[in-house]
Design a protein around this motif. Structure first.
Motif, PDB file in Angstrom:
ATOM      1  N   GLY A 290      37.563   4.931  11.459  1.00  0.00           N
ATOM      2  CA  GLY A 290      37.226   3.580  11.046  1.00  0.00           C
ATOM      3  C   GLY A 290      35.882   3.086  11.538  1.00  0.00           C
ATOM      4  O   GLY A 290      35.540   1.924  11.338  1.00  0.00           O
ATOM      5  N   ALA A 291      35.101   3.952  12.199  1.00  0.00           N
ATOM      6  CA  ALA A 291      33.783   3.587  12.706  1.00  0.00           C
ATOM      7  C   ALA A 291      33.019   4.880  12.967  1.00  0.00           C
ATOM      8  O   ALA A 291      33.617   5.960  13.019  1.00  0.00           O
ATOM      9  CB  ALA A 291      33.895   2.759  13.987  1.00  0.00           C
ATOM     10  N   SER A 292      31.693   4.766  13.146  1.00  0.00           N
ATOM     11  CA  SER A 292      30.932   6.012  13.267  1.00  0.00           C
ATOM     12  C   SER A 292      29.575   5.806  13.920  1.00  0.00           C
ATOM     13  O   SER A 292      29.070   4.689  14.039  1.00  0.00           O
ATOM     14  CB  SER A 292      30.736   6.642  11.880  1.00  0.00           C
ATOM     15  N   ILE A 293      29.006   6.938  14.318  1.00  0.00           N
ATOM     16  CA  ILE A 293      27.666   6.984  14.895  1.00  0.00           C
ATOM     17  C   ILE A 293      26.788   7.837  13.980  1.00  0.00           C
ATOM     18  O   ILE A 293      27.073   9.022  13.770  1.00  0.00           O
ATOM     19  CB  ILE A 293      27.663   7.597  16.313  1.00  0.00           C
TER      20      ILE A 293
ATOM     21  N   ASP B 240      23.947  -3.289   7.863  1.00  0.00           N
ATOM     22  CA  ASP B 240      23.936  -4.722   7.565  1.00  0.00           C
ATOM     23  C   ASP B 240      24.724  -5.038   6.298  1.00  0.00           C
ATOM     24  O   ASP B 240      25.385  -6.080   6.211  1.00  0.00           O
ATOM     25  CB  ASP B 240      22.502  -5.213   7.399  1.00  0.00           C
ATOM     26  N   ALA B 241      24.647  -4.128   5.329  1.00  0.00           N
ATOM     27  CA  ALA B 241      25.319  -4.366   4.045  1.00  0.00           C
ATOM     28  C   ALA B 241      26.802  -4.016   4.077  1.00  0.00           C
ATOM     29  O   ALA B 241      27.527  -4.323   3.125  1.00  0.00           O
ATOM     30  CB  ALA B 241      24.623  -3.554   2.950  1.00  0.00           C
ATOM     31  N   ASN B 242      27.250  -3.396   5.168  1.00  0.00           N
ATOM     32  CA  ASN B 242      28.645  -2.957   5.260  1.00  0.00           C
ATOM     33  C   ASN B 242      29.245  -3.383   6.602  1.00  0.00           C
ATOM     34  O   ASN B 242      29.617  -2.539   7.430  1.00  0.00           O
ATOM     35  CB  ASN B 242      28.734  -1.439   5.094  1.00  0.00           C
TER      36      ASN B 242
ATOM     37  N   PRO C  54      31.996  -0.521  11.301  1.00  0.00           N
ATOM     38  CA  PRO C  54      31.163  -0.513  12.508  1.00  0.00           C
ATOM     39  C   PRO C  54      30.387   0.802  12.616  1.00  0.00           C
ATOM     40  O   PRO C  54      30.985   1.878  12.578  1.00  0.00           O
ATOM     41  CB  PRO C  54      32.182  -0.647  13.639  1.00  0.00           C
ATOM     42  N   MET C  55      29.067   0.692  12.745  1.00  0.00           N
ATOM     43  CA  MET C  55      28.249   1.897  12.811  1.00  0.00           C
ATOM     44  C   MET C  55      27.046   1.645  13.721  1.00  0.00           C
ATOM     45  O   MET C  55      26.323   0.667  13.550  1.00  0.00           O
ATOM     46  CB  MET C  55      27.772   2.324  11.419  1.00  0.00           C
ATOM     47  N   ALA C  56      26.866   2.518  14.692  1.00  0.00           N
ATOM     48  CA  ALA C  56      25.668   2.524  15.521  1.00  0.00           C
ATOM     49  C   ALA C  56      24.837   3.737  15.124  1.00  0.00           C
ATOM     50  O   ALA C  56      25.292   4.593  14.359  1.00  0.00           O
ATOM     51  CB  ALA C  56      26.033   2.572  16.993  1.00  0.00           C
TER      52      ALA C  56
ATOM     53  N   LEU D 222      29.894   0.718  21.221  1.00  0.00           N
ATOM     54  CA  LEU D 222      30.263   0.345  19.851  1.00  0.00           C
ATOM     55  C   LEU D 222      31.542  -0.477  19.883  1.00  0.00           C
ATOM     56  O   LEU D 222      32.586  -0.013  20.361  1.00  0.00           O
ATOM     57  CB  LEU D 222      30.473   1.601  19.002  1.00  0.00           C
ATOM     58  N   GLU D 223      31.455  -1.692  19.408  1.00  0.00           N
ATOM     59  CA  GLU D 223      32.640  -2.542  19.341  1.00  0.00           C
ATOM     60  C   GLU D 223      33.395  -2.249  18.055  1.00  0.00           C
ATOM     61  O   GLU D 223      32.851  -2.335  16.959  1.00  0.00           O
ATOM     62  CB  GLU D 223      32.236  -4.021  19.384  1.00  0.00           C
TER      63      GLU D 223
END
Length: 294
Positions: A56-59, A80-82, A86-88, A291-292
């Motif tokens: 559900g999140a990624s780097i 920013d568009a998504n 959560p993505m760093a 990453l939150e």
């Protein structure tokens, strides 16, 4: 588990950013024939593969754009568009550059930036042509690592086992810089002797408390991998680093050349002990990359 973090993947839009290696048709790479991935690979496709597997999140990791800041700004625009994903990101930076301070200032203006990467080694054959190993002999490289740490930026380290000894001596002098070892140190020799040598060398890196390890990219040197063939690598990394310093990464879409996302996730789910999974598949990456995630 439905809240995994993929700590190592790539995206690219060939109309938005120039990637010379994705433009070079018919050029075999150390990881094989890139032809099937020489096309756009966007967040929608990545999510369609990763989300059903509980990610559900990624780097996002830099991946050879001609201009690293162009790539980083594009990745920021995607994040920013998504906002629901959560993505760093880890951005390319030449740590030996004369204008390093300005580069790092620009990188830190990007809200998603958490670290930098400058590849030290990919594979013996390519390294002999590119000369990237010479970074280890440049005193400015250590200076750059230390400066990244002073700014609370991490460093993603990609190398081959032969370089671990020299690299360890450098990293020991940059103990305030968090380091993520990409692809478990790229054990390219998968014979029993080769894996034994890699494991012995890896111990030097795992003895440094500021170094963590990614279980990623294991297909690049084993195109017909199976859970049993990667089992020794997974077990050694967990034994040497401990789950709190190990994180899962798909290396998609590069590792898409060797299998699908679901098969990769299932293999790791079977190989990583249940009591270690919350760390390996979420907590280590969330902490390392700040990453939150929900």
């Amino acid at each position: 588990m439905t809240d995994w973090i993929d700590a190592h993947h790539h995206l690219w839009d060939l109309e938005a950013v120039l990637y010379p290696w994705l433009m070079a048709r018919g050029v075999e790479r150390f990881f094989g024939d890139p032809t099937p991935i020489q096309r756009n690979y966007l967040l929608r496709e990545f999510r369609s593969e990763a989300a059903p597997c509980g990610v559900g999140a990624s780097i996002h990791i830099q991946v050879g754009a001609k201009n690293g800041l162009d790539e980083a700004r594009w990745v920021q625009s995607i994040a920013d568009a998504n906002p629901g994903w959560p993505m760093a990101q880890v951005v390319f930076c030449d740590l030996t550059s004369a204008d390093l301070s300005n580069q790092l200032d620009t990188i830190q203006d990007l809200p998603t930036a958490r670290g930098v990467r400058q590849i030290v080694g990919r594979a013996p054959g390519e390294d002999a042509q590119t000369g990237t190993n010479s970074l280890l002999d440049d005193p400015r490289f250590l200076d750059g690592l230390q400066e990244a740490g002073r700014r609370d930026l991490s460093f993603d380290l990609q190398l081959i086992p032969d370089l671990i000894g020299k690299t360890t001596r450098i990293l020991a002098q940059a103990s305030n810089t968090r380091v993520a070892l990409c692809h478990a140190g790229s054990p390219h020799d998968r014979t029993p002797a080769g894996l034994k040598s890699w494991a012995q060398r890896l111990r030097a890196l795992s003895d440094l408390p500021h170094v963590s390890c990614k279980l990623s990219g294991l297909g690049m040197f084993d195109h017909n991998w199976t859970p049993d063939s990667i089992r020794p690598i997974v077990e050694i990394c967990l034994e040497q680093f401990g789950p709190k310093r190990v994180m899962f990464g798909s290396n998609f879409p590069v590792d898409k050349l060797y299998g699908n996302y679901a098969a990769l996730v299932q293999a790791y789910r079977d190989l990583v002990p249940a009591e270690a999974q919350s760390a390996v598949f979420r907590e280590t990456a969330a902490h390392f990359y700040d990453l939150e995630v929900p």
